[in-house]
Design a protein around this motif. Structure first.
Motif, PDB file in Angstrom:
ATOM      1  N   SER A 247      -4.591   7.020   1.152  1.00 17.77           N
ATOM      2  CA  SER A 247      -4.037   7.672   0.154  1.00 17.77           C
ATOM      3  C   SER A 247      -3.488   7.510  -0.838  1.00 17.77           C
ATOM      4  O   SER A 247      -4.206   5.831  -0.809  1.00 17.77           O
ATOM      5  CB  SER A 247      -2.208   8.610   1.133  1.00 17.77           C
ATOM      6  N   ASP A 248      -3.564   8.270  -2.064  1.00 17.35           N
ATOM      7  CA  ASP A 248      -3.613   7.970  -3.755  1.00 17.35           C
ATOM      8  C   ASP A 248      -4.002   6.383  -3.108  1.00 17.35           C
ATOM      9  O   ASP A 248      -4.480   5.830  -4.422  1.00 17.35           O
ATOM     10  CB  ASP A 248      -2.070   7.573  -3.660  1.00 17.35           C
ATOM     11  N   ALA A 249      -5.358   7.130  -3.018  1.00 18.55           N
ATOM     12  CA  ALA A 249      -6.850   6.305  -3.360  1.00 18.55           C
ATOM     13  C   ALA A 249      -6.585   5.568  -5.434  1.00 18.55           C
ATOM     14  O   ALA A 249      -6.863   4.406  -5.718  1.00 18.55           O
ATOM     15  CB  ALA A 249      -8.074   6.630  -2.710  1.00 18.55           C
ATOM     16  N   LYS A 250      -6.794   7.166  -6.096  1.00 16.58           N
ATOM     17  CA  LYS A 250      -6.942   6.369  -7.726  1.00 16.58           C
ATOM     18  C   LYS A 250      -5.919   5.411  -8.210  1.00 16.58           C
ATOM     19  O   LYS A 250      -6.395   5.022  -9.238  1.00 16.58           O
ATOM     20  CB  LYS A 250      -6.972   7.480  -7.446  1.00 16.58           C
ATOM     21  N   GLN A 251      -4.799   5.268  -7.195  1.00 16.38           N
ATOM     22  CA  GLN A 251      -3.647   4.571  -8.306  1.00 16.38           C
ATOM     23  C   GLN A 251      -3.385   3.818  -7.888  1.00 16.38           C
ATOM     24  O   GLN A 251      -2.884   3.247  -8.421  1.00 16.38           O
ATOM     25  CB  GLN A 251      -2.731   5.697  -8.521  1.00 16.38           C
ATOM     26  N   GLN A 252      -3.795   3.111  -7.027  1.00 20.76           N
ATOM     27  CA  GLN A 252      -4.025   1.711  -6.054  1.00 20.76           C
ATOM     28  C   GLN A 252      -4.286   0.243  -6.633  1.00 20.76           C
ATOM     29  O   GLN A 252      -5.820   1.091  -7.343  1.00 20.76           O
ATOM     30  CB  GLN A 252      -3.873   1.811  -4.424  1.00 20.76           C
TER      31      GLN A 252
ATOM     32  N   PRO B 191       1.110  -1.034   0.289  1.00 19.59           N
ATOM     33  CA  PRO B 191       0.167  -0.240  -0.139  1.00 19.59           C
ATOM     34  C   PRO B 191       1.295   1.583  -0.078  1.00 19.59           C
ATOM     35  O   PRO B 191       2.202   1.654   0.548  1.00 19.59           O
ATOM     36  CB  PRO B 191      -1.323  -0.007   1.468  1.00 19.59           C
ATOM     37  N   CYS B 192       0.440   2.241  -0.539  1.00 20.56           N
ATOM     38  CA  CYS B 192       0.899   3.436  -0.192  1.00 20.56           C
ATOM     39  C   CYS B 192       1.030   3.759   1.342  1.00 20.56           C
ATOM     40  O   CYS B 192       2.093   4.347   1.308  1.00 20.56           O
ATOM     41  CB  CYS B 192      -0.075   5.229  -0.887  1.00 20.56           C
ATOM     42  N   SER B 193      -0.261   3.812   2.228  1.00 22.10           N
ATOM     43  CA  SER B 193       0.228   4.009   3.545  1.00 22.10           C
ATOM     44  C   SER B 193       0.096   2.752   3.508  1.00 22.10           C
ATOM     45  O   SER B 193      -0.933   1.660   3.916  1.00 22.10           O
ATOM     46  CB  SER B 193      -0.260   5.240   4.480  1.00 22.10           C
TER      47      SER B 193
ATOM     48  N   SER C 122       2.480   3.764 -10.485  1.00 23.14           N
ATOM     49  CA  SER C 122       1.552   4.116  -9.920  1.00 23.14           C
ATOM     50  C   SER C 122       1.889   5.750  -9.766  1.00 23.14           C
ATOM     51  O   SER C 122       0.985   6.112 -10.087  1.00 23.14           O
ATOM     52  CB  SER C 122       1.808   3.245  -8.099  1.00 23.14           C
ATOM     53  N   HIS C 123       2.896   6.007  -9.436  1.00 19.88           N
ATOM     54  CA  HIS C 123       3.567   7.713  -9.302  1.00 19.88           C
ATOM     55  C   HIS C 123       3.295   8.408 -10.469  1.00 19.88           C
ATOM     56  O   HIS C 123       3.434   9.563 -10.704  1.00 19.88           O
ATOM     57  CB  HIS C 123       4.369   8.196  -7.976  1.00 19.88           C
ATOM     58  N   ILE C 124       3.760   7.983 -11.411  1.00 18.26           N
ATOM     59  CA  ILE C 124       3.748   8.266 -12.893  1.00 18.26           C
ATOM     60  C   ILE C 124       2.992   8.669 -12.954  1.00 18.26           C
ATOM     61  O   ILE C 124       2.156   9.472 -13.355  1.00 18.26           O
ATOM     62  CB  ILE C 124       4.550   7.337 -13.755  1.00 18.26           C
TER      63      ILE C 124
ATOM     64  N   TRP D  58       5.217   7.354   7.098  1.00 16.23           N
ATOM     65  CA  TRP D  58       5.672   8.250   7.380  1.00 16.23           C
ATOM     66  C   TRP D  58       4.695   9.043   6.150  1.00 16.23           C
ATOM     67  O   TRP D  58       5.690   8.662   4.504  1.00 16.23           O
ATOM     68  CB  TRP D  58       7.461   9.349   7.486  1.00 16.23           C
ATOM     69  N   LYS D  59       3.898  10.182   5.763  1.00 15.89           N
ATOM     70  CA  LYS D  59       3.765  10.070   3.939  1.00 15.89           C
ATOM     71  C   LYS D  59       3.860  11.765   4.245  1.00 15.89           C
ATOM     72  O   LYS D  59       3.217  12.690   4.774  1.00 15.89           O
ATOM     73  CB  LYS D  59       2.152  10.068   4.554  1.00 15.89           C
ATOM     74  N   PRO D  60       4.631  12.281   2.802  1.00 17.52           N
ATOM     75  CA  PRO D  60       4.735  13.242   2.666  1.00 17.52           C
ATOM     76  C   PRO D  60       4.044  13.826   2.097  1.00 17.52           C
ATOM     77  O   PRO D  60       3.889  13.580   0.907  1.00 17.52           O
ATOM     78  CB  PRO D  60       6.417  13.511   2.040  1.00 17.52           C
TER      79      PRO D  60
ATOM     80  N   LEU E 258       7.741  -6.471   0.330  1.00 16.76           N
ATOM     81  CA  LEU E 258       6.011  -5.520   0.189  1.00 16.76           C
ATOM     82  C   LEU E 258       6.527  -3.916   1.104  1.00 16.76           C
ATOM     83  O   LEU E 258       8.358  -4.103   2.170  1.00 16.76           O
ATOM     84  CB  LEU E 258       5.662  -5.933   1.855  1.00 16.76           C
ATOM     85  N   ARG E 259       5.842  -3.164   0.357  1.00 18.78           N
ATOM     86  CA  ARG E 259       6.462  -1.947   0.654  1.00 18.78           C
ATOM     87  C   ARG E 259       5.267  -0.866   1.488  1.00 18.78           C
ATOM     88  O   ARG E 259       3.930  -1.717   1.396  1.00 18.78           O
ATOM     89  CB  ARG E 259       6.088  -1.321  -0.790  1.00 18.78           C
ATOM     90  N   GLY E 260       5.474  -0.344   1.962  1.00 15.98           N
ATOM     91  CA  GLY E 260       4.512   0.599   3.217  1.00 15.98           C
ATOM     92  C   GLY E 260       4.734   2.413   3.639  1.00 15.98           C
ATOM     93  O   GLY E 260       5.933   1.974   4.078  1.00 15.98           O
TER      94      GLY E 260
ATOM     95  N   ILE F  45       4.845  -0.521  -7.105  1.00 15.14           N
ATOM     96  CA  ILE F  45       3.392  -0.843  -7.659  1.00 15.14           C
ATOM     97  C   ILE F  45       2.335  -0.736  -6.644  1.00 15.14           C
ATOM     98  O   ILE F  45       2.008  -1.601  -5.769  1.00 15.14           O
ATOM     99  CB  ILE F  45       2.370  -1.598  -9.085  1.00 15.14           C
ATOM    100  N   GLU F  46       2.016   0.530  -5.839  1.00 12.11           N
ATOM    101  CA  GLU F  46       1.022  -0.042  -5.095  1.00 12.11           C
ATOM    102  C   GLU F  46      -0.139  -0.336  -4.942  1.00 12.11           C
ATOM    103  O   GLU F  46      -0.718  -0.134  -6.115  1.00 12.11           O
ATOM    104  CB  GLU F  46       0.311   2.084  -5.078  1.00 12.11           C
ATOM    105  N   THR F  47      -0.411  -0.832  -4.134  1.00  9.17           N
ATOM    106  CA  THR F  47      -0.935  -1.598  -4.054  1.00  9.17           C
ATOM    107  C   THR F  47      -2.467  -2.257  -2.938  1.00  9.17           C
ATOM    108  O   THR F  47      -1.361  -1.791  -1.763  1.00  9.17           O
ATOM    109  CB  THR F  47      -1.038  -3.714  -4.358  1.00  9.17           C
TER     110      THR F  47
HETATM  111 MN    MN Z   1       1.734   6.900  -2.489  1.00  7.89          MN
END
Ligand code: MN
Ligand code: PEP
Length: 361
Positions: free
Chosen positions: A244-249, A29-31, A207-209, A59-61, A54-56, A233-235
């Protein structure tokens, strides 16, 4: 500085050697939003059999206050335990030395520096100092603005602090005006990074592109076709409800579909016999240079003539007319206006310099 401006850096040949296959696939996930969420996503991702790391975000800027800014340090053990439960190394973003220390203490396996951090050499140096003496792999995202030197500078700061397991992440660059992308890819910049730091591995973050789900499959394929080294890839198990970043996950199921549908092409040039074609290209490049050299000789003759007759170097109407003519011809032959314009602008600039020198000698 050498002529091609390349930088020799002793980097680990495969920075994540113990952790991944040939291409590095990072998902998550993004967060990190809560303990159940990260465990559920890890479980579904692990079942896809397609994820290495696994990403997560902890701390979200975020651009504006009052957005979800991440759980912070309490989420570190959730991320770590989700990774442990499904046998996945875990990665998170750090933006200062406190984050670095907390992440190291929580035994996060891999760290990354975000696009907003890489723009700030003070922050990067602070992180490099905090990581000195460790051998943790660090991924460095490109800065938000398309400044290759800043990207390289961040990699150099970490490397100088003794970090050898460094990879870069291409996540696109802030766009102004209308663009189908949230961050425009400008592929030439990461390609130039590979040339400047030979051997560096680059992961692409579609995802962020993209900023929206629909573009992620084609961007992922493009990343492989351009010989990049992996994907992030944000999942999320429930993307529309993501904080956060709902549209791209994408869901883990969609993630699996994206990876399963990728075409992995042969990465080694030697496997194909391109020698003949490459030799032709080498010859043609030399012909192009020879023609430019010949052209410059005529430019010098013109400059001497202008000097003797005391007329200005630049005759504006002529340059516009020339450009229009070259662009029209190029377009008829499948060359874009921008390419022909940039090409002749460079030739014209060199001509003007040569003429100025002659006229003012
Ligand atoms: Mn994100
Ligand atoms: C992220 O990966 O969630 C993130 C914030 O990325 P970036 O630094 O590329 O904006």
């Amino acid at each position: 500085m050498n002529k091609l401006n390349t930088i020799k850096m002793e980097l680990a040949t495969n920075p994540l050697e113990k952790l991944v296959k040939k291409h590095t696939i990072i998902a998550g996930p993004c967060s990190v939003e809560n303990e159940e969420q990260i465990h559920e996503i890890a479980k579904q991702l692990s079942a896809s059999n397609q994820v290495d790391i696994l990403r997560g975000g902890i701390w979200k800027p975020r651009t504006r206050p009052n957005s979800f800014e991440g759980i912070g340090a309490p989420a570190l053990p959730w991320l770590k335990s989700a990774g442990k439960a499904y046998n996945l190394p875990v990665a998170t973003e750090i933006a200062n030395s406190l984050h670095a220390e907390a992440a190291l203490k929580a035994e996060i396996d891999i760290l990354w520096l975000g696009a907003r951090t890489v723009v700030n050499p003070f922050a990067v140096q602070e992180i490099a100092d905090a990581l000195e003496g460790t051998d943790i792999p660090v991924l460095v995202k490109n800065p938000v603005n398309p400044d290759l030197e800043l990207w390289i500078g961040a990699i150099e700061r970490l490397h100088k602090a003794g970090i050898e397991n460094i990879m870069a992440i291409h996540r696109g660059f802030s766009a102004t005006g209308n663009s189908q992308y949230r961050n425009i890819p400008k592929w030439d910049i990461p390609i130039e990074l590979k040339r400047r730091i030979p051997g560096i591995k680059i992961i692409v973050d579609p995802s962020h592109i993209a900023g929206t789900r629909a573009l992620i499959p084609s961007l992922s394929q493009k990343a492989l076709d351009l010989d990049f080294d992996g994907l992030m890839i944000e999942t999320h198990h429930n993307p529309d409800k993501a904080l956060s970043d709902a549209k791209q996950q994408v869901t883990p199921e969609d993630f699996k579909g994206i990876i399963d549908n990728l075409t992995y092409r042969e990465r080694k040039n030697e496997a194909l016999n391109l020698d003949d074609l490459r030799e032709t290209i080498d010859d043609l490049d030399k012909d192009i240079l020879d023609l430019v050299i010949k052209r410059m000789q005529i430019v010098k003759d013109i400059a001497n003539f202008k000097k003797n007759h005391n007329v200005t170097i630049l005759q504006s109407g002529r340059w516009e007319k020339m450009l229009e003519d070259r662009i029209g011809y190029g377009e008829k032959n499948d060359l874009t206006e921008k390419f022909v314009y940039d090409f002749f602008k460079a030739i014209h600039a060199e001509s003007i310099n040569k003429q100025s020198k002659i006229m003012n000698d």
